[in-house]
Design a protein around this motif. Structure first.
Motif, PDB file in Angstrom:
ATOM      1  N   GLN A   1       3.209  22.824 -25.054  1.00 25.30           N
ATOM      2  CA  GLN A   1       3.731  22.234 -26.144  1.00 25.30           C
ATOM      3  C   GLN A   1       3.735  20.671 -25.847  1.00 25.30           C
ATOM      4  OE1 GLN A   1       7.735  24.091 -25.984  1.00 25.30           O
ATOM      5  NE2 GLN A   1       7.198  24.929 -27.999  1.00 25.30           N
ATOM      6  N   TYR A   2       2.932  20.174 -25.137  1.00 19.70           N
ATOM      7  CA  TYR A   2       2.672  18.603 -24.893  1.00 19.70           C
ATOM      8  C   TYR A   2       1.647  18.087 -23.898  1.00 19.70           C
ATOM      9  CZ  TYR A   2       4.541  19.178 -20.169  1.00 19.70           C
ATOM     10  OH  TYR A   2       4.802  19.835 -18.865  1.00 19.70           O
ATOM     11  N   LEU A   3       1.175  16.955 -24.268  1.00 16.78           N
ATOM     12  CA  LEU A   3       0.015  16.615 -23.512  1.00 16.78           C
ATOM     13  C   LEU A   3       0.129  15.017 -23.354  1.00 16.78           C
ATOM     14  CD1 LEU A   3      -2.816  18.345 -25.337  1.00 16.78           C
ATOM     15  CD2 LEU A   3      -2.311  18.506 -22.978  1.00 16.78           C
ATOM     16  N   SER A   4      -0.199  14.486 -22.272  1.00 19.61           N
ATOM     17  CA  SER A   4      -0.450  13.321 -21.952  1.00 19.61           C
ATOM     18  C   SER A   4      -1.793  12.433 -22.626  1.00 19.61           C
ATOM     19  CB  SER A   4      -0.395  12.815 -20.585  1.00 19.61           C
ATOM     20  OG  SER A   4      -0.763  11.646 -20.194  1.00 19.61           O
ATOM     21  N   ILE A   5      -1.500  11.668 -23.447  1.00 15.66           N
ATOM     22  CA  ILE A   5      -2.623  10.926 -23.883  1.00 15.66           C
ATOM     23  C   ILE A   5      -3.539  10.249 -22.782  1.00 15.66           C
ATOM     24  CG2 ILE A   5      -3.578   9.118 -25.445  1.00 15.66           C
ATOM     25  CD1 ILE A   5      -2.335  11.217 -26.991  1.00 15.66           C
TER      26      ILE A   5
ATOM     27  N   LEU B   1       5.364   9.574 -28.460  1.00 13.26           N
ATOM     28  CA  LEU B   1       6.175   9.118 -27.796  1.00 13.26           C
ATOM     29  C   LEU B   1       5.683   7.934 -26.672  1.00 13.26           C
ATOM     30  CD1 LEU B   1       9.606   8.936 -27.252  1.00 13.26           C
ATOM     31  CD2 LEU B   1       8.973  10.237 -25.193  1.00 13.26           C
ATOM     32  N   ASP B   2       6.269   6.668 -26.904  1.00 18.00           N
ATOM     33  CA  ASP B   2       5.954   5.848 -26.072  1.00 18.00           C
ATOM     34  C   ASP B   2       6.608   5.993 -24.857  1.00 18.00           C
ATOM     35  OD1 ASP B   2       5.508   3.567 -24.631  1.00 18.00           O
ATOM     36  OD2 ASP B   2       6.451   2.231 -26.143  1.00 18.00           O
ATOM     37  N   SER B   3       6.050   6.614 -23.810  1.00 20.66           N
ATOM     38  CA  SER B   3       6.592   6.974 -22.679  1.00 20.66           C
ATOM     39  C   SER B   3       6.881   5.766 -21.800  1.00 20.66           C
ATOM     40  CB  SER B   3       5.462   7.954 -21.716  1.00 20.66           C
ATOM     41  OG  SER B   3       6.085   8.451 -20.617  1.00 20.66           O
ATOM     42  N   GLU B   4       6.210   4.888 -21.775  1.00 23.37           N
ATOM     43  CA  GLU B   4       6.760   3.761 -20.667  1.00 23.37           C
ATOM     44  C   GLU B   4       8.275   3.045 -21.198  1.00 23.37           C
ATOM     45  OE1 GLU B   4       4.742  -0.451 -19.211  1.00 23.37           O
ATOM     46  OE2 GLU B   4       4.089   0.364 -21.052  1.00 23.37           O
ATOM     47  N   ASN B   5       8.340   3.147 -22.295  1.00 20.37           N
ATOM     48  CA  ASN B   5       9.885   2.595 -22.659  1.00 20.37           C
ATOM     49  C   ASN B   5      10.871   3.668 -22.902  1.00 20.37           C
ATOM     50  OD1 ASN B   5       8.922  -0.331 -22.517  1.00 20.37           O
ATOM     51  ND2 ASN B   5       7.853  -0.204 -24.392  1.00 20.37           N
ATOM     52  N   GLU B   6      10.383   4.981 -22.883  1.00 24.82           N
ATOM     53  CA  GLU B   6      11.101   6.174 -23.188  1.00 24.82           C
ATOM     54  C   GLU B   6      11.155   6.842 -22.321  1.00 24.82           C
ATOM     55  OE1 GLU B   6      13.183   6.359 -25.778  1.00 24.82           O
ATOM     56  OE2 GLU B   6      12.766   4.593 -26.917  1.00 24.82           O
ATOM     57  N   HIS B   7      11.301   6.559 -20.921  1.00 17.90           N
ATOM     58  CA  HIS B   7      11.072   7.439 -19.713  1.00 17.90           C
ATOM     59  C   HIS B   7      12.196   8.468 -19.794  1.00 17.90           C
ATOM     60  CE1 HIS B   7      10.885   8.699 -15.534  1.00 17.90           C
ATOM     61  NE2 HIS B   7       9.634   8.506 -15.657  1.00 17.90           N
ATOM     62  N   PRO B   8      13.461   7.998 -20.056  1.00 16.19           N
ATOM     63  CA  PRO B   8      14.722   9.217 -20.102  1.00 16.19           C
ATOM     64  C   PRO B   8      14.266  10.205 -21.160  1.00 16.19           C
ATOM     65  CG  PRO B   8      15.571   6.812 -19.583  1.00 16.19           C
ATOM     66  CD  PRO B   8      14.057   6.911 -19.769  1.00 16.19           C
ATOM     67  N   MET B   9      13.833   9.764 -22.148  1.00 20.92           N
ATOM     68  CA  MET B   9      13.785  10.600 -23.490  1.00 20.92           C
ATOM     69  C   MET B   9      12.551  11.562 -22.992  1.00 20.92           C
ATOM     70  SD  MET B   9      14.346  12.045 -26.148  1.00 20.92           S
ATOM     71  CE  MET B   9      15.758  11.110 -26.946  1.00 20.92           C
ATOM     72  N   ARG B  10      11.567  10.939 -22.551  1.00 22.45           N
ATOM     73  CA  ARG B  10      10.315  11.724 -22.079  1.00 22.45           C
ATOM     74  C   ARG B  10      10.788  12.938 -21.107  1.00 22.45           C
ATOM     75  NH1 ARG B  10       5.916   9.640 -18.213  1.00 22.45           N
ATOM     76  NH2 ARG B  10       7.511  10.463 -16.920  1.00 22.45           N
ATOM     77  N   GLN B  11      11.660  12.632 -20.271  1.00 25.35           N
ATOM     78  CA  GLN B  11      12.169  13.539 -19.221  1.00 25.35           C
ATOM     79  C   GLN B  11      12.815  14.558 -19.974  1.00 25.35           C
ATOM     80  OE1 GLN B  11       9.647  12.260 -17.202  1.00 25.35           O
ATOM     81  NE2 GLN B  11      10.817  13.506 -15.653  1.00 25.35           N
ATOM     82  N   THR B  12      13.584  14.208 -20.653  1.00 26.52           N
ATOM     83  CA  THR B  12      14.457  15.339 -21.287  1.00 26.52           C
ATOM     84  C   THR B  12      13.478  16.087 -22.223  1.00 26.52           C
ATOM     85  OG1 THR B  12      16.264  13.557 -21.576  1.00 26.52           O
ATOM     86  CG2 THR B  12      15.899  15.404 -23.203  1.00 26.52           C
ATOM     87  N   LEU B  13      12.614  15.577 -23.076  1.00 23.57           N
ATOM     88  CA  LEU B  13      11.610  16.609 -23.714  1.00 23.57           C
ATOM     89  C   LEU B  13      10.736  17.394 -22.723  1.00 23.57           C
ATOM     90  CD1 LEU B  13      10.647  14.009 -26.291  1.00 23.57           C
ATOM     91  CD2 LEU B  13      11.993  15.715 -26.720  1.00 23.57           C
TER      92      LEU B  13
ATOM     93  N   ASP C   1       1.738   8.218 -16.260  1.00 23.98           N
ATOM     94  CA  ASP C   1       3.230   8.105 -16.222  1.00 23.98           C
ATOM     95  C   ASP C   1       3.724   7.050 -17.156  1.00 23.98           C
ATOM     96  OD1 ASP C   1       5.501   9.127 -15.036  1.00 23.98           O
ATOM     97  OD2 ASP C   1       5.915   6.757 -14.295  1.00 23.98           O
ATOM     98  N   ALA C   2       3.010   5.893 -17.565  1.00 23.93           N
ATOM     99  CA  ALA C   2       3.396   4.978 -18.309  1.00 23.93           C
ATOM    100  C   ALA C   2       2.674   5.019 -19.801  1.00 23.93           C
ATOM    101  CB  ALA C   2       2.954   3.681 -17.834  1.00 23.93           C
ATOM    102  N   GLY C   3       1.877   5.938 -19.936  1.00 24.41           N
ATOM    103  CA  GLY C   3       1.142   6.187 -21.149  1.00 24.41           C
ATOM    104  C   GLY C   3       1.855   7.220 -22.210  1.00 24.41           C
ATOM    105  N   PRO C   4       1.379   7.165 -23.337  1.00 26.61           N
ATOM    106  CA  PRO C   4       2.169   7.904 -24.489  1.00 26.61           C
ATOM    107  C   PRO C   4       1.966   9.321 -24.250  1.00 26.61           C
ATOM    108  CG  PRO C   4       0.254   6.944 -25.365  1.00 26.61           C
ATOM    109  CD  PRO C   4       0.455   6.555 -23.886  1.00 26.61           C
ATOM    110  N   PHE C   5       2.955  10.132 -24.693  1.00 28.31           N
ATOM    111  CA  PHE C   5       2.995  11.641 -24.717  1.00 28.31           C
ATOM    112  C   PHE C   5       2.946  12.108 -26.088  1.00 28.31           C
ATOM    113  CE2 PHE C   5       3.240  11.306 -20.013  1.00 28.31           C
ATOM    114  CZ  PHE C   5       3.336  12.531 -19.753  1.00 28.31           C
ATOM    115  N   VAL C   6       2.486  13.338 -26.414  1.00 26.71           N
ATOM    116  CA  VAL C   6       2.689  13.901 -27.874  1.00 26.71           C
ATOM    117  C   VAL C   6       3.166  15.341 -27.571  1.00 26.71           C
ATOM    118  CG1 VAL C   6       1.516  14.647 -29.828  1.00 26.71           C
ATOM    119  CG2 VAL C   6       0.527  12.798 -28.710  1.00 26.71           C
TER     120      VAL C   6
END
Length: 284
Positions: free
Chosen positions: A44-48, A24-36, A59-64
């Motif tokens: 179950q997740y990591l910040s690249i 997930l592109d965390s920078e442009n998908e901040h609301p979705m990242r917070q939901t996930l 905070d602006a980088g991708p998450f998996v």
């Protein structure tokens, strides 16, 4: 429906016993990242960007994130809007999240200081262009432990299978960094470089021009003129930019126009000599 292909891919990969991931592109998908983040356990997740030299930008980088249910409401929302370029999907062996993240961390920073940049692997457009350019034998070193990836390639969903998933060192000259730029990318790069040049070497003249007209429009028009004349070398571009700033009302003299059957290099050399003459810098 639009999400039918990726949904079928998710179900098939899960049936094969693979773990499912969303990059997930965390920078442009901040609301979705917070939901996930709220619906996932810490394992179950990591910040690249985490545990890298740019961890402070996490905070602006991708998450998996691991996907446990292919029909999850949040995942369906992403699949329904592929044109927002939120990222892409991957399948890995069970327990393979950390290996996938480590693989991309090793490929994240490009170049040497002070000219390092970040490779936007999490952008589906970057992934799609790379996979369309790479030969199949280069897939493993690019995709690493990913068994398969599913992504939007501009017009439709597609998937690519990794023929030999595993852990690979970064090649000395990665082929994925040699993907030709799109025309839009090349144009943006020329604009950026031209702007940097003028601000570094001719800031006062550029500021004066900005008082008279839109500097971005002038810059685009000047680079369009360079393209029409096939002037592409740094010397040619710098000459056109600097002389364009000096010309009365930023309008070039008539002798600048290309003559019939005149080649680009001949045209440039003639204009350079005539400009030097009219400015009193050289005999004609």
């Amino acid at each position: 429906m639009t999400r039918s292909f990726p949904h079928r891919w998710l179900i098939e990969q899960q049936r094969l016993g693979h773990a499912l991931c969303v990059v997930l592109d965390s920078e442009n998908e901040h609301p979705m990242r917070q939901t996930l983040l709220k619906s996932h356990r810490p394992d179950q997740y990591l910040s690249i960007y985490g545990q890298t030299p740019i961890a402070e930008l996490g905070d602006a980088g991708p998450f998996v994130f691991i996907i446990e249910r292919p029909g999850d409401e949040s995942i369906n929302e992403l699949l329904n809007r592929p044109d927002s370029h939120w990222g892409w999907l991957a399948s890995v062996p069970k327990g393979g999240l950390s290996k996938l993240v480590e693989h991309w961390r090793e490929r994240l920073i490009i170049g040497e200081r002070p000219h390092q940049v970040l490779y936007r692997f999490h952008d589906n457009r970057v992934l799609a262009r790379a996979l369309s350019y790479l030969p199949v034998e280069a897939y493993p070193s690019y995709l690493g432990p990913a068994l398969s990836v599913c992504y939007w390639q501009g017009m439709a969903w597609t998937s690519t299978r990794n023929p030999a998933p595993g852990t690979y060192p970064v090649p000395d000259s990665p082929l994925w960094l040699q993907v030709p730029a799109t025309p839009q990318q090349a144009t943006q790069a020329r604009l950026l470089n031209a702007r940097r040049f003028l601000l570094a070497e001719h800031v006062q003249a550029f500021a004066t021009l900005a008082e008279q007209q839109d500097p971005e429009m002038w810059l685009r028009a000047t680079l369009d003129q360079a393209g029409a004349w096939h002037w592409q070398t740094p010397e040619q571009l710098e000459f056109l930019l600097t002389q364009g700033l000096q010309a009365p009302a930023c309008s070039l003299a008539s002798y600048w126009q290309v003559r019939p059957a005149e080649k680009p290099d001949e045209h440039f050399e003639r204009v350079r000599l005539m400009t030097a003459f009219w400015q009193g810098d050289a005999p004609l």
